[in-house]
Scaffold this active site. Structure first.
Site, mmCIF file in Angstrom:
data_model
loop_
_atom_site.group_PDB
_atom_site.id
_atom_site.type_symbol
_atom_site.label_atom_id
_atom_site.label_comp_id
_atom_site.label_asym_id
_atom_site.label_seq_id
_atom_site.Cartn_x
_atom_site.Cartn_y
_atom_site.Cartn_z
ATOM 1 N N SER A 47 0.855 -1.197 0.000
ATOM 2 C CA SER A 47 0.000 0.000 0.000
ATOM 3 C C SER A 47 0.891 1.247 0.000
ATOM 4 C CB SER A 47 -0.935 0.003 1.216
ATOM 5 O OG SER A 47 -0.218 -0.257 2.406
ATOM 6 N N ASP A 85 5.821 -6.797 2.633
ATOM 7 C CA ASP A 85 4.967 -7.265 1.542
ATOM 8 C C ASP A 85 5.809 -7.575 0.316
ATOM 9 O OD1 ASP A 85 2.286 -7.786 1.437
ATOM 10 O OD2 ASP A 85 1.675 -5.685 1.237
ATOM 11 N N LYS A 115 4.923 -11.151 3.377
ATOM 12 C CA LYS A 115 3.502 -11.427 3.120
ATOM 13 C C LYS A 115 3.298 -11.491 1.612
ATOM 14 C CE LYS A 115 0.093 -8.192 3.585
ATOM 15 N NZ LYS A 115 -0.441 -8.142 2.201
ATOM 16 N N GLU A 184 -8.830 -9.718 3.971
ATOM 17 C CA GLU A 184 -9.206 -8.326 3.657
ATOM 18 C C GLU A 184 -10.571 -8.290 2.970
ATOM 19 O OE1 GLU A 184 -6.213 -6.026 1.597
ATOM 20 O OE2 GLU A 184 -7.572 -4.316 1.349
HETATM 21 O O1 KIV Z 1 -0.374 -3.380 1.693
HETATM 22 C C1 KIV Z 1 -1.055 -3.336 2.729
HETATM 23 O O2 KIV Z 1 -1.085 -2.335 3.453
HETATM 24 C C2 KIV Z 1 -1.841 -4.507 3.076
HETATM 25 C C3 KIV Z 1 -2.854 -4.358 4.160
HETATM 26 C C4 KIV Z 1 -4.036 -3.667 3.622
HETATM 27 C C5 KIV Z 1 -3.195 -5.643 4.793
HETATM 28 O O3 KIV Z 1 -1.696 -5.527 2.464
#
Ligand code: KIV
Length: 277
Positions: A47, A85, A115, A184
């Site tokens: 994000s 991420d 993640k 989500e």
């Molecule tokens: O990228 C992000 O912030 C996310 C969250 C919304 C879980 O994956």
């Protein structure tokens, strides 16, 4: 300082019915603040693309963007478990490349876990990462990297087929070795069922109160990100408004010469300056 949070904290918290807290951060000062607030886990989310880099989606975010920001966050964190991420297309092309990219988040970025989005189709990649010693968090429901195939940012798993697939995907992610799963934009009853069926912790965002933990984008909860927030966000502050007031006060004070005041300047012996005149 209390002990560093590890992946086993998530399992233990689930067993003991203690909610896990997770928030996003993308830089050193926010990482430090979120950590100091006692949040269990910090997600350096992709994000980043929307919130910090000004893109319209997470798709343009690259591995190098992520590593750069993960490094900044981890420099500010002492206790929380930092999850990095994996961005779009960084875990789809081959097992080797997926593991190498995940490994960069730990080795270069200093994160403790990664993640990734998806279910059965990414189970092999999760297995390979876990085999290499890389802890993995899954992500199901609304998976923003698939926004183009999903046809927009929508609640997922509403009909029987979609709900069944989500449950099967959740089992596949657990089976592959993930230690937690982000859900989500999933209807509350489905998120509850997934949480009951899994041994690993579910972390909800727009997935209701029955998940084992909750995550939000920090900029959303602080009201730091202009524009409308999704329905599931609770705004705990309006920093956008506070920042705007401060910036306008600065502009007005510079324009009226009331800033800087004498207390903001530095003195020197008067005779020195006299000699220069
Ligand atoms: O990228 C992000 O912030 C996310 C969250 C919304 C879980 O994956």
């Amino acid at each position: 300082m209390s002990e560093r949070i590890t992946v086993s904290h998530f399992m233990q918290a689930k067993r003991e019915g203690r909610p896990v807290t997770m928030l996003t951060a993308y830089d050193f000062p926010m990482g430090r603040l979120v950590d100091a607030a006692g949040i269990d886990s910090i997600l350096v989310g992709d994000s980043l693309g929307n919130v910090v880099l000004g893109y319209g989606s997470t798709i343009p975010v690259t591995m190098d963007d992520m590593v750069h920001h993960v490094k900044a966050v981890t420099r500010g964190v002492q206790r929380a478990l930092v999850v990095a991420d994996l961005p779009f297309l960084s875990y789809h092309l081959s097992r080797e490349e997926s593991v190498r990219n995940a490994g960069r988040m730990l080795q270069e970025g200093g994160a403790q876990a990664v993640k990734l989005e998806g279910g059965q189709e990414v189970a092999e990649a999760i297995k390979a990462m876990v085999t290499a010693g890389i802890p993995v968090v899954g992500h199901l429901g609304l998976t923003p990297q698939s926004v183009l195939t999903m046809g927009g940012y929508k609640v997922q798993g509403k009909d029987e087929a979609a709900a069944r697939k989500l449950l099967d995907d959740a089992r596949a992610v657990q089976e592959a070795g993930a230690f937690a799963l982000v859900l989500e934009c999933v209807p509350t009853p489905l998120a509850r069922l997934v949480t009951e069926k899994l041994d690993i912790a579910t972390i909800g965002i727009g997935a209701g109160p029955y998940c084992d933990g909750q995550v939000l984008v920090t900029h959303d909860l602080l009201g730091l990100y202009g524009g409308n927030s999704p329905k599931f966000v609770k705004r705990y502050a309006n920093l956008n408004g506070e920042i705007m007031k401060a910036l306008q006060s600065y502009r007005e004070e510079v324009e009226s010469r009331s800033f800087p005041g004498p207390e903001h300047g530095f003195s020197m012996p008067e005779e020195v300056i006299e000699k220069l005149k």
